[in-house]
Design a protein around this motif. Sequence first.
Motif, PDB file in Angstrom:
ATOM      1  N   UNK A   3      -0.488  59.654 126.974  1.00  0.00           N
ATOM      2  CA  UNK A   3       0.798  60.331 126.857  1.00  0.00           C
ATOM      3  C   UNK A   3       1.351  60.486 128.261  1.00  0.00           C
ATOM      4  N   UNK A   4       2.450  59.802 128.548  1.00  0.00           N
ATOM      5  CA  UNK A   4       3.015  59.851 129.883  1.00  0.00           C
ATOM      6  C   UNK A   4       4.278  60.697 129.957  1.00  0.00           C
ATOM      7  N   UNK A   5       4.837  61.051 128.815  1.00  0.00           N
ATOM      8  CA  UNK A   5       6.023  61.889 128.798  1.00  0.00           C
ATOM      9  C   UNK A   5       5.617  63.324 129.085  1.00  0.00           C
ATOM     10  N   UNK A   6       6.361  64.041 129.933  1.00  0.00           N
ATOM     11  CA  UNK A   6       5.976  65.419 130.238  1.00  0.00           C
ATOM     12  C   UNK A   6       5.883  66.282 128.998  1.00  0.00           C
ATOM     13  N   UNK A   7       4.978  67.259 129.060  1.00  0.00           N
ATOM     14  CA  UNK A   7       4.778  68.190 127.952  1.00  0.00           C
ATOM     15  C   UNK A   7       6.086  68.861 127.551  1.00  0.00           C
ATOM     16  N   UNK A   8       7.003  69.043 128.490  1.00  0.00           N
ATOM     17  CA  UNK A   8       8.248  69.726 128.209  1.00  0.00           C
ATOM     18  C   UNK A   8       9.199  68.958 127.314  1.00  0.00           C
ATOM     19  N   UNK A   9       8.860  67.715 126.969  1.00  0.00           N
ATOM     20  CA  UNK A   9       9.718  66.926 126.102  1.00  0.00           C
ATOM     21  C   UNK A   9       9.907  67.640 124.774  1.00  0.00           C
ATOM     22  N   UNK A  10      11.115  67.689 124.308  1.00  0.00           N
ATOM     23  CA  UNK A  10      11.427  68.387 123.058  1.00  0.00           C
ATOM     24  C   UNK A  10      11.324  67.410 121.901  1.00  0.00           C
ATOM     25  N   UNK A  11      10.062  67.046 121.574  1.00  0.00           N
ATOM     26  CA  UNK A  11       9.799  66.115 120.496  1.00  0.00           C
ATOM     27  C   UNK A  11       8.714  66.699 119.600  1.00  0.00           C
ATOM     28  N   UNK A  12       8.984  66.765 118.298  1.00  0.00           N
ATOM     29  CA  UNK A  12       8.062  67.397 117.352  1.00  0.00           C
ATOM     30  C   UNK A  12       7.846  66.498 116.146  1.00  0.00           C
ATOM     31  N   UNK A  13       6.625  66.564 115.597  1.00  0.00           N
ATOM     32  CA  UNK A  13       6.308  65.913 114.337  1.00  0.00           C
ATOM     33  C   UNK A  13       6.034  67.007 113.316  1.00  0.00           C
ATOM     34  N   UNK A  14       6.788  66.983 112.216  1.00  0.00           N
ATOM     35  CA  UNK A  14       6.626  67.945 111.131  1.00  0.00           C
ATOM     36  C   UNK A  14       5.907  67.230 109.990  1.00  0.00           C
ATOM     37  N   UNK A  54       5.476  60.010 122.746  1.00  0.00           N
ATOM     38  CA  UNK A  54       6.276  61.094 123.328  1.00  0.00           C
ATOM     39  C   UNK A  54       6.194  62.388 122.524  1.00  0.00           C
ATOM     40  N   UNK A  55       5.582  62.367 121.355  1.00  0.00           N
ATOM     41  CA  UNK A  55       5.488  63.576 120.527  1.00  0.00           C
ATOM     42  C   UNK A  55       4.609  64.597 121.229  1.00  0.00           C
ATOM     43  N   UNK A  56       5.133  65.806 121.391  1.00  0.00           N
ATOM     44  CA  UNK A  56       4.438  66.851 122.135  1.00  0.00           C
ATOM     45  C   UNK A  56       4.024  68.036 121.276  1.00  0.00           C
ATOM     46  N   UNK A  57       4.624  68.180 120.093  1.00  0.00           N
ATOM     47  CA  UNK A  57       4.300  69.292 119.202  1.00  0.00           C
ATOM     48  C   UNK A  57       4.087  68.728 117.802  1.00  0.00           C
ATOM     49  N   UNK A  58       3.005  69.170 117.148  1.00  0.00           N
ATOM     50  CA  UNK A  58       2.760  68.810 115.753  1.00  0.00           C
ATOM     51  C   UNK A  58       2.647  70.111 114.964  1.00  0.00           C
TER      52      UNK A  58
END
Length: 130
Positions: A3-14, A54-58
């Motif tokens: 995962x190379x995208x910063x943790x702050x990326x606003x990307x979520x998997x629901x 790029x997904x940072x939150x699940x």
Amino acid sequence: MGQSTPIGSKTVLVVEDEALLRFDIVDFFEERGWRVFEAGNSEEAIAILDRHGEIRVVLTDVQMPGDMDGLKLAHYVRERFPPTLLFVVSDQAPVTREALPARATFLPKPFDLHRVLRQIDRSEVHVPRT
């Protein structure tokens, strides 16, 4: 796959098998500027995670159809994508801390999505960026 995208990326998997609830959660995040992916079961979720580093939150429900429930999915995500923020939700009996993967949060249904966003914001402050 790293995962190379910063943790702050606003990307979520629901990950939620109840379509109406999933749509509500997706709408909530999209209205706040998040990029949202959605899955109705763990198999779909894994395929999405493998394609989108790029997904940072699940956010996953525990009870789902298929061979892998949401708790097993959360453990898979923790092992394969360690920096990912995990939220495990259920309207059944609470999941014990011991049953959750490291650094995962359990939320009983119904849960407050505003609280989830606050927890994400707090978590991002404490996660080292690469």
